[in-house]
Design a protein around this motif. Structure first.
Motif, mmCIF file in Angstrom:
data_model
loop_
_atom_site.group_PDB
_atom_site.id
_atom_site.type_symbol
_atom_site.label_atom_id
_atom_site.label_comp_id
_atom_site.label_asym_id
_atom_site.label_seq_id
_atom_site.Cartn_x
_atom_site.Cartn_y
_atom_site.Cartn_z
ATOM 1 N N PHE A 68 0.499 -1.815 -0.324
ATOM 2 C CA PHE A 68 -0.072 -0.085 0.031
ATOM 3 C C PHE A 68 0.911 1.597 0.426
ATOM 4 C CE2 PHE A 68 -3.192 -2.906 1.491
ATOM 5 C CZ PHE A 68 -3.820 -2.837 0.328
ATOM 6 N N CYS A 69 1.957 1.071 0.695
ATOM 7 C CA CYS A 69 2.962 2.703 1.185
ATOM 8 C C CYS A 69 3.602 2.491 -0.223
ATOM 9 C CB CYS A 69 3.522 2.555 2.363
ATOM 10 S SG CYS A 69 2.526 2.372 4.036
ATOM 11 N N ILE A 70 4.107 1.740 -0.995
ATOM 12 C CA ILE A 70 4.988 1.831 -2.187
ATOM 13 C C ILE A 70 3.907 1.572 -3.216
ATOM 14 C CG2 ILE A 70 7.304 0.976 -3.350
ATOM 15 C CD1 ILE A 70 7.384 2.555 -0.612
ATOM 16 N N GLY A 71 3.407 0.192 -3.630
ATOM 17 C CA GLY A 71 2.706 0.094 -4.412
ATOM 18 C C GLY A 71 2.018 1.319 -5.276
ATOM 19 N N THR A 72 1.344 2.131 -4.388
ATOM 20 C CA THR A 72 0.144 2.837 -4.559
ATOM 21 C C THR A 72 0.234 3.494 -5.790
ATOM 22 O OG1 THR A 72 -1.206 2.057 -2.516
ATOM 23 C CG2 THR A 72 -1.816 4.614 -3.567
ATOM 24 N N PRO A 73 1.285 4.545 -5.031
ATOM 25 C CA PRO A 73 1.649 5.887 -5.789
ATOM 26 C C PRO A 73 2.809 5.485 -6.764
ATOM 27 C CG PRO A 73 3.086 5.769 -4.063
ATOM 28 C CD PRO A 73 1.895 4.531 -3.618
ATOM 29 N N VAL A 74 3.316 4.364 -7.456
ATOM 30 C CA VAL A 74 3.920 3.687 -8.468
ATOM 31 C C VAL A 74 3.113 3.496 -9.256
ATOM 32 C CG1 VAL A 74 4.895 1.542 -9.174
ATOM 33 C CG2 VAL A 74 5.606 2.443 -6.894
ATOM 34 N N LEU A 75 2.174 2.254 -8.676
ATOM 35 C CA LEU A 75 1.062 2.205 -10.462
ATOM 36 C C LEU A 75 -0.029 2.976 -10.342
ATOM 37 C CD1 LEU A 75 -1.006 -1.303 -7.949
ATOM 38 C CD2 LEU A 75 0.316 -1.193 -9.884
ATOM 39 N N ILE A 76 -0.562 4.216 -9.310
ATOM 40 C CA ILE A 76 -0.474 5.026 -10.073
ATOM 41 C C ILE A 76 -0.570 6.411 -10.687
ATOM 42 C CG2 ILE A 76 -1.654 8.110 -9.799
ATOM 43 C CD1 ILE A 76 -2.873 7.062 -7.130
ATOM 44 N N TYR A 77 1.615 5.878 -11.003
ATOM 45 C CA TYR A 77 2.503 7.023 -11.636
ATOM 46 C C TYR A 77 2.285 6.167 -12.956
ATOM 47 C CZ TYR A 77 6.805 8.903 -13.401
ATOM 48 O OH TYR A 77 7.566 9.280 -14.560
ATOM 49 N N HIS A 78 2.414 4.880 -13.334
ATOM 50 C CA HIS A 78 2.242 3.820 -14.123
ATOM 51 C C HIS A 78 1.229 3.912 -15.018
ATOM 52 C CE1 HIS A 78 3.225 0.486 -17.009
ATOM 53 N NE2 HIS A 78 2.726 -0.101 -16.358
ATOM 54 N N LEU A 79 -0.154 3.577 -14.412
ATOM 55 C CA LEU A 79 -1.883 3.650 -15.059
ATOM 56 C C LEU A 79 -1.665 5.106 -15.618
ATOM 57 C CD1 LEU A 79 -3.013 1.634 -12.356
ATOM 58 C CD2 LEU A 79 -3.185 1.326 -15.091
ATOM 59 N N ARG A 80 -1.061 6.626 -15.409
ATOM 60 C CA ARG A 80 -1.742 7.709 -15.488
ATOM 61 C C ARG A 80 -0.397 7.712 -17.044
ATOM 62 N NH1 ARG A 80 -4.664 11.223 -14.285
ATOM 63 N NH2 ARG A 80 -4.673 11.723 -11.739
ATOM 64 N N ARG A 81 0.480 6.657 -17.266
ATOM 65 C CA ARG A 81 1.754 6.963 -18.671
ATOM 66 C C ARG A 81 1.465 5.815 -19.360
ATOM 67 N NH1 ARG A 81 2.626 9.835 -14.584
ATOM 68 N NH2 ARG A 81 3.900 11.737 -14.857
ATOM 69 N N HIS A 82 1.188 4.537 -18.892
ATOM 70 C CA HIS A 82 0.526 3.578 -19.548
ATOM 71 C C HIS A 82 -0.794 3.131 -19.422
ATOM 72 C CE1 HIS A 82 4.824 3.818 -20.701
ATOM 73 N NE2 HIS A 82 4.956 4.216 -18.857
ATOM 74 N N ALA A 83 -1.334 1.599 -20.076
ATOM 75 C CA ALA A 83 -2.175 1.147 -20.523
ATOM 76 C C ALA A 83 -2.312 0.080 -18.613
ATOM 77 C CB ALA A 83 -2.954 0.307 -21.534
ATOM 78 N N PRO A 84 -3.028 -0.549 -18.529
ATOM 79 C CA PRO A 84 -2.658 -1.672 -17.731
ATOM 80 C C PRO A 84 -2.064 -2.712 -18.348
ATOM 81 C CG PRO A 84 -4.954 -0.837 -17.378
ATOM 82 C CD PRO A 84 -4.453 -0.146 -18.450
ATOM 83 N N GLN A 85 -1.317 -3.758 -18.429
ATOM 84 C CA GLN A 85 -0.995 -4.478 -18.361
ATOM 85 C C GLN A 85 -0.580 -5.730 -17.910
ATOM 86 O OE1 GLN A 85 1.561 -4.238 -21.841
ATOM 87 N NE2 GLN A 85 0.158 -3.534 -23.427
ATOM 88 N N VAL A 86 -0.500 -7.066 -17.769
ATOM 89 C CA VAL A 86 -0.823 -8.015 -16.507
ATOM 90 C C VAL A 86 1.105 -7.662 -16.240
ATOM 91 C CG1 VAL A 86 -0.419 -10.017 -16.045
ATOM 92 C CG2 VAL A 86 -2.709 -9.050 -16.757
ATOM 93 N N GLY A 87 1.566 -8.264 -17.547
ATOM 94 C CA GLY A 87 3.464 -8.284 -17.407
ATOM 95 C C GLY A 87 4.444 -7.289 -17.136
ATOM 96 N N ARG A 88 3.139 -6.254 -18.047
ATOM 97 C CA ARG A 88 3.755 -4.291 -17.490
ATOM 98 C C ARG A 88 4.063 -4.447 -16.112
ATOM 99 N NH1 ARG A 88 3.569 0.283 -21.649
ATOM 100 N NH2 ARG A 88 5.104 -1.022 -22.421
ATOM 101 N N ILE A 89 2.981 -4.696 -15.494
ATOM 102 C CA ILE A 89 3.125 -4.294 -13.996
ATOM 103 C C ILE A 89 3.693 -5.141 -12.769
ATOM 104 C CG2 ILE A 89 0.893 -4.449 -12.469
ATOM 105 C CD1 ILE A 89 -0.670 -2.799 -13.669
ATOM 106 N N VAL A 90 2.923 -6.486 -13.418
ATOM 107 C CA VAL A 90 4.641 -7.779 -12.653
ATOM 108 C C VAL A 90 5.846 -7.147 -12.750
ATOM 109 C CG1 VAL A 90 5.354 -10.195 -12.937
ATOM 110 C CG2 VAL A 90 2.804 -9.567 -13.297
#
Length: 148
Positions: A68-90
């Motif tokens: 929650f502390c690290i993943g939330t901001p990283v995911l927000i930053y990533h999803l703002r710039r890229h489409a959600p893809q399983v391999g990329r987020i893993v």
């Protein structure tokens, strides 16, 4: 010499789906891992199984806190710039674990004790096991909300 810069396209985040996936992924993973152990404990009443479940629960709490502390901001930053893809987020979840060792080393040097670097290394080791399925579950749940 003028340089033409492309303004990067900012994607909209489906916030309901984001927070639902953020909460559902650890719950689903914990139920898949801890659920069968809990049922075995009900059947066999094993003390060894209870101590193993206690250790697994502590590791889950540490992992969920870091998620929650690290993943939330990283995911927000990533999803703002890229489409959600399983391999990329893993892959992003695995790369996100790399911050633990330098911070643990800095704390170890600051207090002249090996405890923080050992904790960081052990946490990173368990994170390498738990982060990929957690990231994959997050992405799959999030994609279900985005497609609805």
């Amino acid at each position: 010499m003028t340089e033409i810069r492309k303004i990067s396209e900012v994607n909209d985040i489906h916030w309901l789906g984001f927070f639902a996936a953020l909460l559902a992924a650890p719950a689903l993973l914990a139920s898949v891992l801890i659920g069968p152990l809990w049922l075995l404990d009900l059947v066999y009443h094993s003390q060894d199984l209870r101590s193993f479940m206690g250790i697994l629960s502590v590791l889950s709490v540490i992992g969920a806190t870091l998620y929650f502390c690290i993943g939330t901001p990283v995911l927000i930053y990533h999803l703002r710039r890229h489409a959600p893809q399983v391999g990329r987020i893993v892959g992003l979840s695995l790369v996100s674990l790399l911050w633990m060792l330098p911070i643990g080393a800095a704390f170890s040097i600051a207090i002249f004790e090996p405890g923080p670097i050992m904790f960081a290394a052990i946490s990173m080791g368990f994170g390498l096991i738990g982060a990929p399925p957690l990231a994959a579950l997050f992405t799959l749940v999030y994609l279900r909300f985005v497609r609805l």
